[in-house]
Design an enzyme around this catalytic site. Structure first.
Site, PDB file in Angstrom:
ATOM      1  N   GLN A  35       0.828  -1.207   0.000  1.00 61.61           N
ATOM      2  CA  GLN A  35       0.000   0.000   0.000  1.00 61.61           C
ATOM      3  C   GLN A  35       0.860   1.255   0.000  1.00 61.61           C
ATOM      4  O   GLN A  35       0.551   2.242   0.660  1.00 61.61           O
ATOM      5  CB  GLN A  35      -0.941  -0.008   1.209  1.00 61.61           C
ATOM      6  CG  GLN A  35      -1.903  -1.174   1.187  1.00 61.61           C
ATOM      7  CD  GLN A  35      -2.789  -1.207   2.433  1.00 61.61           C
ATOM      8  OE1 GLN A  35      -2.847  -0.267   3.206  1.00 61.61           O
ATOM      9  NE2 GLN A  35      -3.494  -2.317   2.596  1.00 61.61           N
ATOM     10  N   CYS A  36       1.915   1.234  -0.772  1.00 59.20           N
ATOM     11  CA  CYS A  36       2.897   2.312  -0.820  1.00 59.20           C
ATOM     12  C   CYS A  36       2.832   2.989  -2.189  1.00 59.20           C
ATOM     13  O   CYS A  36       2.452   2.361  -3.178  1.00 59.20           O
ATOM     14  CB  CYS A  36       4.291   1.699  -0.588  1.00 59.20           C
ATOM     15  SG  CYS A  36       5.675   2.844  -0.738  1.00 59.20           S
ATOM     16  N   GLY A  37       3.224   4.244  -2.252  1.00 58.72           N
ATOM     17  CA  GLY A  37       3.302   4.924  -3.541  1.00 58.72           C
ATOM     18  C   GLY A  37       4.274   4.254  -4.494  1.00 58.72           C
ATOM     19  O   GLY A  37       4.168   4.403  -5.716  1.00 58.72           O
ATOM     20  N   PHE A  38       5.221   3.483  -3.938  1.00 61.22           N
ATOM     21  CA  PHE A  38       6.202   2.782  -4.776  1.00 61.22           C
ATOM     22  C   PHE A  38       5.772   1.357  -5.127  1.00 61.22           C
ATOM     23  O   PHE A  38       6.489   0.651  -5.833  1.00 61.22           O
ATOM     24  CB  PHE A  38       7.569   2.741  -4.074  1.00 61.22           C
ATOM     25  CG  PHE A  38       8.159   4.102  -3.823  1.00 61.22           C
ATOM     26  CD1 PHE A  38       8.396   4.981  -4.865  1.00 61.22           C
ATOM     27  CD2 PHE A  38       8.467   4.505  -2.537  1.00 61.22           C
ATOM     28  CE1 PHE A  38       8.936   6.243  -4.637  1.00 61.22           C
ATOM     29  CE2 PHE A  38       9.012   5.763  -2.287  1.00 61.22           C
ATOM     30  CZ  PHE A  38       9.246   6.640  -3.348  1.00 61.22           C
ATOM     31  N   THR A  39       4.618   0.920  -4.652  1.00 62.93           N
ATOM     32  CA  THR A  39       4.144  -0.445  -4.900  1.00 62.93           C
ATOM     33  C   THR A  39       4.152  -0.819  -6.384  1.00 62.93           C
ATOM     34  O   THR A  39       4.483  -1.963  -6.717  1.00 62.93           O
ATOM     35  CB  THR A  39       2.753  -0.664  -4.273  1.00 62.93           C
ATOM     36  OG1 THR A  39       2.864  -0.442  -2.856  1.00 62.93           O
ATOM     37  CG2 THR A  39       2.228  -2.062  -4.519  1.00 62.93           C
TER      38      THR A  39
END
Length: 160
Positions: A35-39
């Protein structure tokens, strides 16, 4: 001298894996989160896996919930998410800690080998470590470094 092969970790399906299984391979170790912007980097990591696995590259994903609670799921949920959304087929491991007193021994070693912008601490999800065939850390890459930007370094490590 300590090397990647000296460690073991629990796979996402609960098996103990000796990292010596990857001796002689080039290994990219990444702390991940769903659930990360980098996912979306999972897609690029999977593409590197598909492109270079036969030449000796192994990508190892280590889910971690230490950064903003961005990996809250169980190991089963994480594995399902990665497969369903990004077609991940490279090895994933059980959720670990990468910083602090509870940090996995592998990450204690990785951090001691190559520091980053915050010293040895891992700054965020998707910090990457490239490890050579000899089990030694070649370099560390920031979370903002997209997997495709590692191609030259991976190819150089595979050729050595």
């Amino acid at each position: 001298m300590t090397a990647l092969q000296d460690f073991s970790a629990t796979s996402i399906d609960g098996r103990e894996v000796a990292l010596s299984d990857y001796a002689g391979k080039v290994v990219l170790v990444v702390n991940t989160a769903s659930q990360c912007g980098f996912t979306p980097q999972y897609k690029g990591l999977q593409e590197l896996h598909e492109r270079y696995a036969e030449q000796g590259l192994v990508i190892l994903g280590f889910p971690c919930d230490q950064f903003g609670g961005q990996e809250p799921g169980s190991d089963t949920e994480i594995a399902s998410f990665c497969e369903r959304n990004f077609g991940v087929t490279f090895p994933l491991f059980s959720k670990i800690e990468v910083n602090g007193d509870g940090a996995h021994p592998l990450y204690q070693w990785l951090r001691s080998e190559k520091g980053g912008a915050l010293g040895s601490k891992i700054k965020w999800n998707f910090t990457k470590y490239l490890v050579g065939k000899n089990g030694q850390v070649i370099d560390r890459y920031a979370p903002t470094t997209k997997p495709e930007k590692l191609v030259k370094d991976i190819e150089k490590a595979l050729a050595s």
